[in-house]
Write a protein that holds these residues in place. Structure first.
Motif, PDB file in Angstrom:
ATOM      1  N   CYS A   1       0.826  -1.214   0.000  1.00 56.79           N
ATOM      2  CA  CYS A   1       0.000   0.000   0.000  1.00 56.79           C
ATOM      3  C   CYS A   1       0.862   1.267   0.000  1.00 56.79           C
ATOM      4  O   CYS A   1       1.505   1.602   1.002  1.00 56.79           O
ATOM      5  CB  CYS A   1      -0.942   0.006   1.197  1.00 56.79           C
TER       6      CYS A   1
ATOM      7  N   CYS B   1      -7.179   6.402   7.571  1.00 51.91           N
ATOM      8  CA  CYS B   1      -7.361   6.158   6.140  1.00 51.91           C
ATOM      9  C   CYS B   1      -8.837   6.094   5.756  1.00 51.91           C
ATOM     10  O   CYS B   1      -9.252   6.671   4.750  1.00 51.91           O
ATOM     11  CB  CYS B   1      -6.649   4.872   5.771  1.00 51.91           C
TER      12      CYS B   1
ATOM     13  N   CYS C   1      -5.637  -3.992   5.448  1.00 54.96           N
ATOM     14  CA  CYS C   1      -6.186  -2.818   6.142  1.00 54.96           C
ATOM     15  C   CYS C   1      -6.483  -3.150   7.601  1.00 54.96           C
ATOM     16  O   CYS C   1      -6.320  -2.311   8.486  1.00 54.96           O
ATOM     17  CB  CYS C   1      -7.440  -2.324   5.441  1.00 54.96           C
TER      18      CYS C   1
HETATM   19  S1  SF4 Z   1      -5.938   1.097   5.812  1.00 56.85           S
HETATM   20 FE1  SF4 Z   1      -5.492   2.537   4.145  1.00 56.85          FE
HETATM   21  S2  SF4 Z   1      -3.321   2.965   4.383  1.00 56.85           S
HETATM   22 FE2  SF4 Z   1      -3.731   1.114   5.506  1.00 56.85          FE
HETATM   23  S3  SF4 Z   1      -3.364  -0.575   4.096  1.00 56.85           S
HETATM   24 FE3  SF4 Z   1      -5.528  -0.092   3.951  1.00 56.85          FE
HETATM   25  S4  SF4 Z   1      -5.666   1.346   2.272  1.00 56.85           S
HETATM   26 FE4  SF4 Z   1      -3.527   1.302   2.891  1.00 56.85          FE
END
Ligand code: SF4
Length: 269
Positions: free
Chosen positions: A60, A263, A254
Protein backbone atom coordinates in the motif's frame (compact mmCIF):
# COMPACT_ATOMS: atom_id res chain seq x y z
CA UNK A 1 19.55 -29.13 60.97
CA UNK A 2 16.82 -27.74 58.73
CA UNK A 3 13.25 -28.61 59.62
CA UNK A 4 10.70 -27.52 57.06
CA UNK A 5 8.40 -30.41 57.90
CA UNK A 6 6.81 -28.92 60.99
CA UNK A 7 3.56 -26.93 60.78
CA UNK A 8 0.13 -27.77 59.47
CA UNK A 9 -0.56 -28.65 55.84
CA UNK A 10 -3.09 -25.84 55.68
CA UNK A 11 -0.40 -23.30 56.44
CA UNK A 12 1.69 -24.72 53.61
CA UNK A 13 -1.28 -24.48 51.23
CA UNK A 14 -1.94 -20.89 52.25
CA UNK A 15 1.70 -20.04 51.73
CA UNK A 16 1.58 -21.57 48.25
CA UNK A 17 -1.47 -19.52 47.33
CA UNK A 18 0.15 -16.36 48.68
CA UNK A 19 3.35 -17.11 46.76
CA UNK A 20 1.36 -17.47 43.57
CA UNK A 21 -0.54 -14.22 44.17
CA UNK A 22 2.72 -12.41 44.88
CA UNK A 23 4.28 -13.92 41.82
CA UNK A 24 1.40 -12.75 39.57
CA UNK A 25 1.53 -9.37 41.18
CA UNK A 26 5.26 -8.86 40.77
CA UNK A 27 5.10 -10.11 37.20
CA UNK A 28 2.44 -7.57 36.25
CA UNK A 29 4.11 -4.72 38.11
CA UNK A 30 7.56 -5.46 36.81
CA UNK A 31 6.39 -5.83 33.20
CA UNK A 32 4.61 -2.51 33.52
CA UNK A 33 7.87 -0.87 34.60
CA UNK A 34 9.86 -2.55 31.82
CA UNK A 35 7.27 -1.67 29.18
CA UNK A 36 6.91 1.94 30.25
CA UNK A 37 10.70 2.38 30.00
CA UNK A 38 10.98 0.72 26.62
CA UNK A 39 8.04 2.74 25.24
CA UNK A 40 9.49 5.99 26.64
CA UNK A 41 12.84 5.18 25.03
CA UNK A 42 11.11 4.56 21.71
CA UNK A 43 9.29 7.90 21.91
CA UNK A 44 12.60 9.70 22.39
CA UNK A 45 14.01 8.28 19.18
CA UNK A 46 14.27 10.77 16.36
CA UNK A 47 11.63 10.25 13.68
CA UNK A 48 12.83 9.21 10.26
CA UNK A 49 13.11 12.02 7.78
CA UNK A 50 13.36 9.67 4.80
CA UNK A 51 11.51 6.88 3.07
CA UNK A 52 12.98 3.62 4.31
CA UNK A 53 14.05 1.40 1.41
CA UNK A 54 13.35 -1.63 3.60
CA UNK A 55 9.64 -0.75 3.58
CA UNK A 56 9.09 -0.09 -0.11
CA UNK A 57 7.93 -3.62 -0.87
CA UNK A 58 4.79 -3.02 1.24
CA UNK A 59 1.85 -3.14 -1.11
CA UNK A 60 0.00 0.00 0.00
CA UNK A 61 1.61 3.23 -1.19
CA UNK A 62 -0.76 5.28 0.95
CA UNK A 63 0.52 3.50 4.07
CA UNK A 64 4.11 4.17 2.99
CA UNK A 65 3.17 7.79 2.44
CA UNK A 66 1.81 8.02 6.00
CA UNK A 67 5.07 6.52 7.26
CA UNK A 68 7.16 8.93 5.18
CA UNK A 69 5.13 11.88 6.52
CA UNK A 70 5.62 10.59 10.08
CA UNK A 71 1.87 10.57 10.64
CA UNK A 72 1.14 9.21 14.13
CA UNK A 73 -0.37 5.75 14.21
CA UNK A 74 -4.07 5.45 15.10
CA UNK A 75 -4.84 5.49 18.80
CA UNK A 76 -4.28 2.04 20.27
CA UNK A 77 -2.19 0.94 17.27
CA UNK A 78 1.17 2.14 18.62
CA UNK A 79 3.78 -0.52 19.32
CA UNK A 80 3.27 -2.15 22.70
CA UNK A 81 6.16 -2.82 25.05
CA UNK A 82 5.96 -6.48 24.11
CA UNK A 83 6.20 -5.72 20.39
CA UNK A 84 9.23 -3.51 21.02
CA UNK A 85 10.84 -6.30 23.03
CA UNK A 86 10.24 -8.68 20.13
CA UNK A 87 12.18 -6.25 17.87
CA UNK A 88 15.04 -6.09 20.37
CA UNK A 89 15.20 -9.87 20.65
CA UNK A 90 15.38 -9.99 16.84
CA UNK A 91 18.40 -7.68 16.89
CA UNK A 92 20.16 -9.98 19.35
CA UNK A 93 19.57 -12.96 17.07
CA UNK A 94 20.89 -10.98 14.13
CA UNK A 95 24.06 -10.03 16.03
CA UNK A 96 24.58 -13.70 16.82
CA UNK A 97 24.18 -14.63 13.16
CA UNK A 98 27.05 -12.28 12.30
CA UNK A 99 29.30 -14.30 14.63
CA UNK A 100 28.04 -17.59 13.27
CA UNK A 101 28.90 -16.60 9.70
CA UNK A 102 32.26 -15.13 10.62
CA UNK A 103 33.14 -18.27 12.59
CA UNK A 104 32.11 -20.36 9.56
CA UNK A 105 34.74 -18.59 7.46
CA UNK A 106 32.96 -15.53 6.03
CA UNK A 107 34.54 -12.09 5.93
CA UNK A 108 31.62 -9.85 6.67
CA UNK A 109 31.63 -6.07 6.92
CA UNK A 110 28.85 -4.83 9.17
CA UNK A 111 30.09 -1.44 10.40
CA UNK A 112 32.05 1.30 8.66
CA UNK A 113 35.07 3.16 10.07
CA UNK A 114 32.72 5.33 12.17
CA UNK A 115 31.04 2.29 13.71
CA UNK A 116 27.86 2.83 11.69
CA UNK A 117 25.95 0.35 9.54
CA UNK A 118 26.76 0.50 5.85
CA UNK A 119 24.00 2.10 3.87
CA UNK A 120 23.01 4.58 1.21
CA UNK A 121 20.90 7.63 0.62
CA UNK A 122 19.54 8.96 -2.64
CA UNK A 123 17.02 11.48 -3.95
CA UNK A 124 18.70 14.18 -1.85
CA UNK A 125 18.47 12.09 1.29
CA UNK A 126 14.77 11.30 0.88
CA UNK A 127 15.35 7.58 0.37
CA UNK A 128 17.74 5.66 2.60
CA UNK A 129 18.60 2.14 3.66
CA UNK A 130 20.98 0.39 6.03
CA UNK A 131 22.37 -3.01 5.17
CA UNK A 132 23.08 -5.88 7.55
CA UNK A 133 26.38 -6.77 5.96
CA UNK A 134 28.65 -7.00 2.96
CA UNK A 135 30.32 -10.36 2.32
CA UNK A 136 33.83 -9.80 1.04
CA UNK A 137 35.02 -13.41 1.26
CA UNK A 138 33.21 -16.73 1.65
CA UNK A 139 34.37 -20.31 2.24
CA UNK A 140 35.72 -21.76 -1.05
CA UNK A 141 33.37 -24.74 -0.85
CA UNK A 142 30.34 -22.44 -1.27
CA UNK A 143 31.58 -21.00 -4.55
CA UNK A 144 30.04 -17.61 -3.79
CA UNK A 145 30.82 -14.50 -5.76
CA UNK A 146 31.82 -11.46 -3.75
CA UNK A 147 31.21 -8.73 -2.81
CA UNK A 148 27.70 -9.85 -1.96
CA UNK A 149 24.96 -8.29 0.10
CA UNK A 150 23.92 -10.12 3.27
CA UNK A 151 20.51 -9.65 4.86
CA UNK A 152 19.31 -11.47 7.94
CA UNK A 153 15.85 -11.70 9.51
CA UNK A 154 14.67 -13.55 12.57
CA UNK A 155 11.12 -14.85 12.48
CA UNK A 156 8.66 -17.00 14.38
CA UNK A 157 8.54 -20.70 13.52
CA UNK A 158 5.48 -20.58 11.22
CA UNK A 159 6.88 -17.69 9.20
CA UNK A 160 10.31 -19.32 9.01
CA UNK A 161 8.79 -22.61 7.77
CA UNK A 162 6.84 -20.75 5.09
CA UNK A 163 10.07 -19.04 3.95
CA UNK A 164 11.85 -22.40 3.70
CA UNK A 165 8.93 -23.93 1.81
CA UNK A 166 8.19 -21.15 -0.69
CA UNK A 167 11.49 -19.26 -0.84
CA UNK A 168 12.05 -15.59 -0.10
CA UNK A 169 10.47 -13.98 -3.15
CA UNK A 170 7.12 -15.71 -2.78
CA UNK A 171 6.91 -15.81 1.00
CA UNK A 172 8.39 -12.40 1.88
CA UNK A 173 8.07 -10.01 -1.09
CA UNK A 174 8.89 -7.04 1.15
CA UNK A 175 12.30 -8.50 1.96
CA UNK A 176 12.87 -9.42 -1.69
CA UNK A 177 12.18 -5.81 -2.69
CA UNK A 178 14.50 -4.56 0.05
CA UNK A 179 17.32 -6.81 -1.17
CA UNK A 180 16.87 -5.77 -4.82
CA UNK A 181 17.01 -2.08 -3.89
CA UNK A 182 20.01 -2.54 -1.61
CA UNK A 183 21.89 -4.45 -4.31
CA UNK A 184 21.19 -1.63 -6.75
CA UNK A 185 22.05 1.27 -4.47
CA UNK A 186 25.14 -0.30 -2.84
CA UNK A 187 26.78 -0.86 -6.25
CA UNK A 188 28.40 2.55 -6.11
CA UNK A 189 30.22 1.69 -2.85
CA UNK A 190 30.87 -2.01 -3.55
CA UNK A 191 31.39 -2.49 -7.26
CA UNK A 192 30.03 -5.82 -8.45
CA UNK A 193 27.54 -6.27 -5.58
CA UNK A 194 24.55 -6.05 -7.91
CA UNK A 195 26.02 -8.71 -10.20
CA UNK A 196 26.42 -11.25 -7.43
CA UNK A 197 23.53 -13.01 -5.69
CA UNK A 198 22.82 -11.71 -2.19
CA UNK A 199 22.81 -14.12 0.74
CA UNK A 200 19.60 -14.09 2.76
CA UNK A 201 19.62 -15.75 6.20
CA UNK A 202 16.42 -16.52 8.11
CA UNK A 203 16.59 -17.49 11.78
CA UNK A 204 13.83 -19.48 13.41
CA UNK A 205 13.38 -17.69 16.75
CA UNK A 206 11.75 -20.73 18.36
CA UNK A 207 14.29 -23.39 17.39
CA UNK A 208 17.40 -21.42 16.24
CA UNK A 209 17.25 -23.30 12.93
CA UNK A 210 18.87 -21.42 10.06
CA UNK A 211 17.86 -21.11 6.42
CA UNK A 212 20.02 -19.48 3.76
CA UNK A 213 19.11 -18.56 0.21
CA UNK A 214 21.03 -16.93 -2.63
CA UNK A 215 19.03 -14.13 -4.23
CA UNK A 216 20.07 -13.03 -7.74
CA UNK A 217 19.66 -9.35 -8.50
CA UNK A 218 16.19 -8.59 -9.88
CA UNK A 219 16.68 -5.45 -11.98
CA UNK A 220 12.98 -5.00 -12.74
CA UNK A 221 11.99 -5.28 -9.10
CA UNK A 222 14.64 -2.71 -8.09
CA UNK A 223 13.42 -0.34 -10.81
CA UNK A 224 9.76 -0.77 -9.83
CA UNK A 225 10.55 -0.07 -6.17
CA UNK A 226 12.67 2.93 -7.03
CA UNK A 227 9.87 4.35 -9.21
CA UNK A 228 7.40 3.70 -6.40
CA UNK A 229 9.59 5.66 -3.97
CA UNK A 230 9.82 8.60 -6.37
CA UNK A 231 6.04 8.54 -6.82
CA UNK A 232 5.47 8.64 -3.04
CA UNK A 233 7.89 11.52 -2.58
CA UNK A 234 6.43 13.52 -5.47
CA UNK A 235 2.84 12.99 -4.31
CA UNK A 236 3.76 14.03 -0.78
CA UNK A 237 5.48 17.19 -1.98
CA UNK A 238 2.43 17.98 -4.11
CA UNK A 239 0.22 17.34 -1.03
CA UNK A 240 -1.61 14.57 -2.86
CA UNK A 241 -2.90 11.55 -1.02
CA UNK A 242 -2.04 8.31 -2.79
CA UNK A 243 -4.79 5.75 -3.52
CA UNK A 244 -5.67 3.00 -1.10
CA UNK A 245 -4.56 -0.56 -1.78
CA UNK A 246 -8.12 -1.84 -1.32
CA UNK A 247 -11.74 -0.90 -1.87
CA UNK A 248 -12.85 -1.83 1.64
CA UNK A 249 -11.42 -1.56 5.16
CA UNK A 250 -12.19 -5.26 5.50
CA UNK A 251 -9.26 -6.06 3.24
CA UNK A 252 -6.84 -8.15 5.29
CA UNK A 253 -3.94 -5.68 4.99
CA UNK A 254 -6.19 -2.82 6.14
CA UNK A 255 -7.26 -4.79 9.20
CA UNK A 256 -3.67 -4.84 10.43
CA UNK A 257 -2.73 -1.37 9.20
CA UNK A 258 -1.71 1.18 11.84
CA UNK A 259 -3.54 3.93 9.92
CA UNK A 260 -6.84 2.18 9.30
CA UNK A 261 -8.92 4.73 11.16
CA UNK A 262 -7.21 7.73 9.59
CA UNK A 263 -7.36 6.16 6.14
CA UNK A 264 -11.03 5.14 6.16
CA UNK A 265 -12.62 7.46 8.73
CA UNK A 266 -10.64 10.71 8.73
CA UNK A 267 -9.53 11.14 5.12
CA UNK A 268 -12.36 11.80 2.72
CA UNK A 269 -10.92 10.59 -0.55
S1 SF4 B 1 -5.94 1.10 5.81
FE1 SF4 B 1 -5.49 2.54 4.14
S2 SF4 B 1 -3.32 2.96 4.38
FE2 SF4 B 1 -3.73 1.11 5.51
S3 SF4 B 1 -3.36 -0.58 4.10
FE3 SF4 B 1 -5.53 -0.09 3.95
S4 SF4 B 1 -5.67 1.35 2.27
FE4 SF4 B 1 -3.53 1.30 2.89
Amino acid sequence: MLDFNSGANSRRTNNNINDQLNSNNISKQLNKLIDSEIIAKRKQEKSRSYLGASRLGASCSRMLQYEYRNIPKDEGREFTGQALRVFEVGHVFEEMAINWLQNAGFSLLTKDSKGKQYGFTCARGKIAGHVDGIITAAPDSLNMQVPALWEVKSMKASSWKETVKKGLTLSKPIYAAQIALYQAYMEEQFVGISKHPALFTAINKDTAELYHELIPFDTHLAQRMSDKAVNIIKATEAKELLPRVAASPDFYECKYCSYQNRCWEVEND
